[in-house]
Structure formats: structure tokens, C-alpha cells
Design a protein around this motif. Sequence first.
Motif, short mmCIF file in Angstrom:
data_model
loop_
_atom_site.label_atom_id
_atom_site.label_comp_id
_atom_site.label_asym_id
_atom_site.label_seq_id
_atom_site.Cartn_x
_atom_site.Cartn_y
_atom_site.Cartn_z
N VAL A 1 -4.00 -3.31 3.01
CA VAL A 1 -2.23 -4.26 2.72
C VAL A 1 -3.35 -5.15 1.64
O VAL A 1 -2.38 -5.47 0.55
CB VAL A 1 -2.58 -5.14 3.68
CG1 VAL A 1 -1.22 -6.59 3.33
CG2 VAL A 1 -1.47 -4.67 4.96
N LYS A 2 -4.70 -5.47 1.88
CA LYS A 2 -4.93 -6.40 0.38
C LYS A 2 -5.45 -5.79 -0.60
O LYS A 2 -5.54 -5.79 -1.91
CB LYS A 2 -6.30 -6.95 1.13
CG LYS A 2 -7.23 -7.56 -0.35
CD LYS A 2 -8.66 -8.34 0.48
CE LYS A 2 -9.48 -8.88 -0.40
NZ LYS A 2 -9.00 -8.45 -1.68
N GLN B 1 -3.12 -3.08 -1.66
CA GLN B 1 -2.59 -2.54 -2.00
C GLN B 1 -1.51 -4.20 -2.70
O GLN B 1 -0.85 -4.08 -4.38
CB GLN B 1 -0.88 -2.55 -0.95
CG GLN B 1 -0.86 -1.70 -0.35
CD GLN B 1 0.11 -1.02 0.86
OE1 GLN B 1 0.48 -1.55 1.68
NE2 GLN B 1 0.49 0.01 0.69
N ARG B 2 -1.99 -4.92 -2.39
CA ARG B 2 -1.36 -6.17 -3.04
C ARG B 2 -2.27 -6.26 -4.32
O ARG B 2 -1.55 -7.02 -5.83
CB ARG B 2 -1.89 -7.72 -2.17
CG ARG B 2 -1.68 -9.37 -2.69
CD ARG B 2 -2.28 -10.76 -1.73
NE ARG B 2 -3.89 -10.04 -2.49
CZ ARG B 2 -4.70 -10.41 -2.47
NH1 ARG B 2 -5.11 -12.11 -1.53
NH2 ARG B 2 -6.01 -10.82 -3.35
N ASP B 3 -3.93 -6.75 -4.56
CA ASP B 3 -4.45 -6.34 -5.56
C ASP B 3 -4.63 -5.46 -6.73
O ASP B 3 -4.34 -5.75 -7.91
CB ASP B 3 -5.50 -5.84 -5.31
CG ASP B 3 -6.59 -6.85 -4.03
OD1 ASP B 3 -5.84 -8.24 -4.50
OD2 ASP B 3 -7.84 -6.37 -3.32
N ARG B 4 -3.32 -4.02 -6.36
CA ARG B 4 -2.81 -3.35 -7.39
C ARG B 4 -1.81 -3.77 -7.95
O ARG B 4 -1.45 -3.49 -9.17
CB ARG B 4 -2.94 -1.84 -6.70
CG ARG B 4 -4.53 -1.10 -6.52
CD ARG B 4 -4.09 0.20 -6.02
NE ARG B 4 -2.92 0.24 -4.79
CZ ARG B 4 -4.05 0.40 -3.37
NH1 ARG B 4 -5.00 0.48 -2.90
NH2 ARG B 4 -2.97 0.43 -2.74
N LEU B 5 -0.89 -4.25 -7.01
CA LEU B 5 -0.13 -4.74 -7.52
C LEU B 5 -0.14 -5.53 -8.63
O LEU B 5 0.54 -6.26 -9.61
CB LEU B 5 1.43 -4.90 -6.81
CG LEU B 5 1.83 -4.48 -5.82
CD1 LEU B 5 2.72 -4.99 -4.52
CD2 LEU B 5 3.00 -3.67 -6.46
N VAL B 6 0.28 -6.71 -8.59
CA VAL B 6 -1.43 -7.82 -9.42
C VAL B 6 -1.65 -7.71 -10.08
O VAL B 6 -1.64 -8.08 -11.04
CB VAL B 6 -2.29 -8.89 -8.26
CG1 VAL B 6 -2.82 -10.07 -9.45
CG2 VAL B 6 -1.47 -9.76 -6.81
N SER C 1 0.90 -6.33 -12.69
CA SER C 1 1.85 -7.49 -12.34
C SER C 1 1.67 -7.67 -14.10
O SER C 1 2.16 -8.38 -14.80
CB SER C 1 2.25 -8.16 -12.24
OG SER C 1 2.90 -7.47 -10.76
N GLU D 1 1.09 -15.81 -11.27
CA GLU D 1 0.13 -15.09 -10.02
C GLU D 1 0.57 -15.67 -8.94
O GLU D 1 -0.26 -15.42 -7.88
CB GLU D 1 -1.35 -14.75 -10.38
CG GLU D 1 -2.03 -14.10 -9.44
CD GLU D 1 -3.58 -13.55 -9.61
OE1 GLU D 1 -3.81 -13.67 -9.31
OE2 GLU D 1 -3.92 -14.21 -11.32
N LEU E 1 1.84 -15.72 -5.01
CA LEU E 1 1.14 -15.45 -4.18
C LEU E 1 1.04 -16.40 -3.02
O LEU E 1 0.45 -15.79 -2.07
CB LEU E 1 -0.26 -15.47 -4.45
CG LEU E 1 -0.81 -13.78 -5.85
CD1 LEU E 1 -2.16 -14.24 -6.02
CD2 LEU E 1 -0.30 -13.24 -4.10
#
Length: 432
Positions: A169-170, A172-177, A180, A198, A202
Amino acid sequence: MEFKDKMDNLKSLKEDQLRSNVLIPLLSRMGFKAPMLYHGPNERGKDIIAFDYDKLGKKTYIAVVAKTGDLNGSSSDEKSLNNVSIQVRQCIYEPYYNVFSMDEVKMDQVWVVTNGRIVPGAENSIKGFLEDSKLSRFLRFISVEALVQLIDEHYPSYWDIAKETPEFVKGQRDRLVKFSKGLLESLGASERGIRDIETQLLNSEFIPFHSLVSNYKLTKVSAYSIELDKISDKYNHLFFTETVEDFRDIHFSFRKILAKHLLRMEEELKNYAELLKLYDPHEFQEGLRSQLKESYYISEQISDIFHGFDEYSTNLKEIDLFLNDLNKLGKLDWALTLFDSIEKSSNKIQKYLNTAQKQDFNFYWKITEVEGKEIAEFNYENEENSSFGVKMERQMPSYGRSANKEINGKSVIAESSFELYKYIDSTLLTGK
């Protein structure tokens, strides 16, 4: 969840759901790098592309052919098997153009995956379609039963989201951030502004407001890239006339079609260049004959381009006449400010639509002065002191078999912009 229930779950999926919701996340969790949808008109048989590294560090590529339903070996299912066979053949014989490394690569494996059964005889029928029987070693067949087992082993969170690991999950979040932030940076956002957004995304349930304020437009979104196109400031307004609806859309749509046609033409020209490498007269003759049979597409594309260019030119001429007439009267900046103020009211209108419990609307606009400039102010449904308005029903009529669509802020803006054009035409331009 019982094994049968899991199979029923997979069997209920449509092909796009199988690709996006199951196979791509599964490949990622199996350790494959950059699994992505390749499905589309130029897929050349490949629904999904992914790669991994062998023990020597060399990239090995796989292509996935995703299907729904059973694969039968019977003659009654011959058409379906032929389609799969053609896709498999394309996967093996036609290379994949890697847009990241800008080169062509061949597939090392082809997986045929279905959410149904693979009936005995189906595999041999597909393998028999290949010209070289040795190529069958590149093939892997995965039935719904095998797919359930792979998901159980590598992607159990598909059945139960609580089984998803915090590390994944982390990631995925890092890639989305990261994505963006890169997108905002390409649009010209400052480092401070990107950092503020950002932090908001978050840590807050409120999503930052966004609106179209530049002359850029998203023209392509794919697994590979997001592409922006541009139009000059003079034409970056929501123009409507009697015959032209939003010239920006006309501009971007034609350029998108042109780019698509040119890409296909480039591919065909590359094929002709390869023919010049054939020195045997008979090989050259057969290769050219085969290519000429498919080259009708180039002539069709040129015809489409000329037709599109004629329409584009007609619409541009109509807009230029409108702008020139306003400029002669010294009212061009005034009119553009009115059009822009209407477009900026989209969110206000949408909020009103969300709260109003009614089916019929009369949207009115009042031309008023704000900070030394006249703007078109959304006057809700107050006809008094309004300059123009538009009558609309919540359910917009559609044609053919399509269901009626509900109006939204964007559709109200479009209708209102056309009413503004008529207002300007009747008060300034008619009888000039």
C-alpha cells in the motif's frame, strides 16, 4: 471463500475487469515489472505487457492474451479459437515497441489466460495455428482453476482486502504521489505549491479545487503517458456561434486524429523501408505484393485528413469572422471576458444542480461590472435584471439507443455560452 465461489467470482468478470482488476495487480505481485495494458487498436495481439529479469540481468518479456469464457476444441467454437490463435501469432511474430526505451522487443513468453475452462484440444488447436511448431514452447495456458491458485498464492488481498500488506500500500501511495507531483510540475506549478497540495491530499479529506485556467488540454491518457496539447491564447475561450461549438474541442480533436493517422502511416512507411533490404527478386516481389494489399489504409488516412482539414478550416474561418467583427467595434476584450466568466461558473452551477430538487430550470445571467470589468454573473433563476438565459431540463434528450443524460455544470455552461453569442450578435453585430 470456497474454491467454487472464487471461480464464480472470476467467471462473472468482463474482459476489461479481468485485465485491470485481476491480471495487472497479479503480475505485479508475482514480481513482474511495469505490467501495463496494451489493449487497443495497435495492440498486435497483446492485451498486457510485462517484463522480468533473468539470472544474468537480461530483460525477458511476456505478453498476456486475456479472454473470458471457455476455450473449447470443438468446431462450434472455431471462430473464438481462431481469434485467440491470431492474437498468439501476433504476440510471437510482431514485436512490441517499447516507448520507454524507444526500441522494439520480441516476446519471450505468451500467456493465454481465461476466466473459464480450457477444454482438452483447445491448446493443440492454438499451437497448430503457428507456422513453426517449435514456437509452442513460448506458450503458457492458464484456466480459471489455475488462475484461482495463482491469486491465492500471490494476490490473496483480491479475495480479502485486509490481507494487503502495508508495504505494498505504501508503494502504491508513493507512486501516486510521485506521479501527481510530476504532473503538477509539468503544468508549471511551483515547488511550494506542489508541496502544499501533497500535504493537503495526504492529510485532509478535502480535495484541492481545480479548474481549467490555461491553454493546455489533456489529449491522451494511457498506461504510457499523459499528453498535453496547446492552443494559442487568442482562441483559448469557450466560443460558440451558429455553426461552431467550442472551437477548442474542434482544434484538439483534429490534431489528435492527425497524430494518430501519421503514426499509422509512419509504421507502414517503415515496412516499405524494410522491403528495400530484400535483394532476392522473388522475396522482394512477394513482400511488396503483401504490403500493397494493406497500404490502402494510407490513402484512406490521407482522404480523412483532407476532409478533417476542410471542416477545421471552415470552423476557424467562422470564429475569425466573429472575432474580427468584435475587434472592429472595440468590443473583443469585453466579449472574451464575458465568455471566460461564464466558463468559470461551472462549479457554482454544479453545486446548485446538486441541491435543487427539480426537473426544469431557467438559468439566467446578468452582465454586471466587477473591478472595472463587465462579466456575466450567474443569476440562478432570477429573471429580473438578467441579460440572457437558457431553459433546460434535468434529463437531456439523446438520440438512438442511448439513454438520456443528466445535465451538469459543463453542459449548462455550453448552452449558456451559445446564448451569450446570440445576445452579442443581437445587440452588437446584427445589422452592422
